[in-house]
Write an enzyme that holds these catalytic residues in place. Structure first.
Site, PDB file in Angstrom:
ATOM      1  N   SER A  25      51.007 -54.555 -45.299  1.00 28.40           N
ATOM      2  CA  SER A  25      52.433 -54.669 -45.617  1.00 28.40           C
ATOM      3  C   SER A  25      53.325 -54.160 -44.499  1.00 28.40           C
ATOM      4  CB  SER A  25      52.752 -53.921 -46.913  1.00 28.40           C
ATOM      5  OG  SER A  25      52.073 -54.523 -47.990  1.00 28.40           O
ATOM      6  N   THR A  26      52.942 -53.067 -43.829  1.00 30.33           N
ATOM      7  CA  THR A  26      53.788 -52.470 -42.803  1.00 30.33           C
ATOM      8  C   THR A  26      52.936 -52.138 -41.586  1.00 30.33           C
ATOM      9  OG1 THR A  26      53.460 -50.223 -43.663  1.00 30.33           O
ATOM     10  CG2 THR A  26      55.318 -51.497 -44.547  1.00 30.33           C
TER      11      THR A  26
END
Length: 697
Positions: A25-26
């Site tokens: 996600s990041t």
């Protein structure tokens, strides 16, 4: 993995490629949660165990660091969907459903395409065939749970943020001009130069009323504006540069400069393509609004006035026409008129007349948008003339006071600008001295560091010299202009304003600029009469009532006094005689022309005036035929007797045609051989225009 996994893999699937989709996600998860990344790459072994060769296993990891909430910015996921749709994928591998998508729309679209293309899906729990009802039901539940999980995580984080925001304790990056102290309280920036610059920005906008004009004032005065660096090796430092239009708008729109802690001023909505669109919310829909929560540069009332000015002059805000700047054309109130019926700003039209361009103020926005009739339209020549006369009346008595006030304001503004320039020189001197101290403390043996510090010292010295020269030049220039030119020009303008306003050589745009220095806006409504309500810059108000302007054809109509005189003259005169009488008295028609018999005839018909024939008939006068019948003679004989004064007659046309007065006690008679003068004693005076004719019977 279930035992029946190999049963779902067919040779048809093995002929196509296996696509392994990897996502975190990041970027922080990419660098810190390395175990999850290893597990995702390890799925290649599952594909190899099912029969795919290493050359057939294609890894798509371009979406590392991208959120799975939407497919809009995920190029890797879009590529995966494309490959499946083209029938090139035999199986899609993902550690879990959340890696492929956390959005039900994206997930079910992938399932639908996989079912149509006969593509399998693999995760840690097993292999699924989207074309199979049970497998598809299970995959759908997994996708829904993945999306719900993201919602729960976001709700937890958002709940904590909102709870802090309600108390006003949420840490938000302070705008330029503010800083946090040791107790995490927001205070004004300790740097006095920054404070003075921010205050000057608000004062300049208050004076000019325009963000672009504020930028021009800063550029003209040579004043720099601070900006704080928020990332990089010099994070937190303040740099000074030229003021830009975006900087002014950010400062004016930010409520923190008014001492207000505000949260939730915007809302993000997703479009059909998945992209987010940020929407500005009105004040009533903000999540948190805490006034007087920290020190401020301006009051909340002044902040709202600034926003109102920006909305009035902005072209892209709202559906109403913007308040336009002065342009060419004689319309004095161009861009200042507000409709008194609907509240919209009225537009302008010009009509070409014999006297030149004639303005007309029109409220047409509602008609354009809804195909409705125009709200109102008003000719503007008389309105502009009335407003100009009012300005001359208001400005003339207070010219000296206005001039002194303007001088004081210019003096205060000049002193403030000079103070800011002096602070810029002091800052440059401090930086030069700091660079000097750094250079003096360095070890002379360390030549690399010494050379760098020496170069930095020289750079600071050059900046100090330039700042000092700029300050001296501006200081002398401002003093010279104010002492000799501005004072004389302001006094001359205040004393000669009426002459300047009436001067034909004064440009229309200059008149509009002058009126904008005094008038904020003008509300106008048209009813039985035209009512103007003027709001001046200082807060004063004034109302004017004007009669409705005449239509073009009404302006050509003959004056009522002339029509009344024509009505009186019809009792005793013919059309030609009436025209001569009016012309000799100096009267003219509605178009300024001399009267003629034909023009008098049109007026008599247009205003339904009784004709001279009807007026004489009302007095009992007889026609030629009737008089001949009464006398028992030929009509020609009646004309002869009238010419010799035996009968009284009055002309009712210019031909002339006559009507005859009733007979008296002495009636003319036929007596052949007797002179006409002896047949009846003439007691009346014959008309001068009738000539005496001898007639022998």
């Amino acid at each position: 993995m279930r035992a029946d996994a190999h049963q779902k893999v067919t040779p048809t699937h093995l002929k196509r490629n296996a696509y392994l989709y990897i996502r975190q996600s990041t970027l922080r998860q990419v660098f810190e949660n390395v175990e999850s990344t290893k597990r995702q790459y390890a799925l290649r072994q599952h594909a190899a165990a099912l029969g795919w060769s290493q050359e057939q296993i294609i890894v798509i990891d371009s979406d590392l660091g991208q959120s799975g909430a939407s497919a809009a910015d995920r190029e890797g996921f879009q590529r995966l969907v494309t490959e499946v749709g083209l029938g090139r994928a035999g199986i899609v591998l993902g550690l879990e459903v959340s890696r492929l998508a956390r959005n039900s729309m994206d997930w079910h679209r992938l399932l639908e395409i996989c079912a149509l293309a006969d593509t399998l899906i693999l995760d840690e729990d097993g292999i699924y065939d989207p074309a199979n009802c049970n497998d598809r039901l299970l995959l759908g539940l997994k996708g829904t749970m993945s999306e719900a999980e993201l919602h729960v995580l976001r709700a937890r984080l958002q709940g904590g943020i909102l709870n802090k925001a309600r108390r006003g304790e949420l840490f938000m990056r302070p705008p330029i001009g503010f800083a946090y102290d040791a107790l995490d309280r927001l205070i004004l920036d300790p740097d006095q130069q920054i404070q003075h610059t921010i205050r000057m920005l608000f004062d300049t906008f208050q004076r000019t009323g325009s963000a672009m004009a504020t930028v021009r004032e800063f550029r003209k005065s040579g004043i720099l504006f601070p900006r704080r660096i928020h990332s990089g090796p010099v994070k937190g430092d303040v740099i000074w540069g030229k003021l830009e239009h975006s900087h002014v708008l950010r400062v004016l729109h930010n409520p923190r400069y008014a001492g207000v802690f505000a949260y939730g001023r915007t809302r993000a909505r997703k479009n059909l393509d998945g992209a987010s669109k940020v929407q500005q919310l009105p004040r009533e829909e903000w999540h948190t609004f805490l006034p007087e929560s920290h020190p401020a540069y301006i009051s909340w009332e002044e902040h709202e006035r600034n926003l109102k000015r920006l909305r009035e002059s902005a072209q892209a805000i709202g559906s109403d026409r913007r308040k336009s700047p002065p342009r060419e054309g004689p319309a004095l109130l161009q861009g200042l008129i507000v409709c008194g019926k609907c509240g919209r700003r009225m537009t302008l039209r010009y009509h070409s007349r014999q006297v030149g361009l004639c303005p007309e103020y029109v409220c047409q926005r509602k008609g354009i948008e809804n195909a409705e009739p125009l709200c109102q339209r008003i000719p503007g020549a008389e309105i502009d003339r009335a407003v100009g006369d009012l300005l001359l009346e208001l400005v003339n008595p207070v010219t000296l006071e206005v001039a002194l006030t303007v001088q004081q304001e210019l003096q205060a503004r000049l002193d403030e600008t000079d103070h800011l320039r002096r602070q810029q020189v002091e800052r440059a001197r401090y930086e030069a001295e700091l660079a000097q101290r750094r250079y003096m403390r360095v070890d002379p043996e360390n030549r690399l560091v010494a050379d760098t510090l020496e170069a930095d010292w020289n750079h600071k010295l050059r900046a100090l010299s330039e700042a000092q020269q700029e300050y001296d030049h501006r200081h002398e220039q401002d003093r010279h202009v104010f002492d000799e030119e501005q004072r004389a020009s302001i006094l001359a303008l205040a004393q000669d304003f009426p002459r300047l306003w009436r001067d034909p050589a004064t440009d229309d745009r200059d008149r509009k600029r002058m009126i904008r220095l005094l008038v904020e806006d003008v509300t106008m409504i048209r009813g039985q009469q035209i009512t103007l309500h003027l709001r001046f810059r200082g807060g004063a108000e004034r109302s004017i009532s004007l009669p409705n302007p005449l239509r073009s054809w009404e302006g050509w109509m003959t004056d009522a006094e002339v029509v009344s005189r024509i009505d009186q003259l019809l009792n005793t005169h013919t059309f030609d005689e009436i025209a001569a009488t009016l012309n000799s008295a100096g009267f003219r028609s509605g178009k300024g022309r001399r009267f003629t018999a034909r023009y008098i005839a049109r007026i008599q018909k247009r205003y339904s005036l009784r004709s001279r024939f009807d007026r004489l008939r009302t007095l009992g006068m007889l026609t030629l035929g009737e008089m001949a019948m009464v006398l028992g003679v030929n009509p020609k004989t009646v004309k002869i007797w009238t010419a010799h004064g035996l009968l009284k007659a009055q002309a009712y046309t210019d031909k002339p045609e006559h009507l005859y007065e009733p007979l008296g006690p002495e009636v003319p008679r036929k007596a052949q051989g007797t002179k006409l003068s002896l047949r009846r004693s003439v007691t009346s005076i014959m008309p001068e225009r009738l000539k005496e004719v001898q007639y022998e019977a």
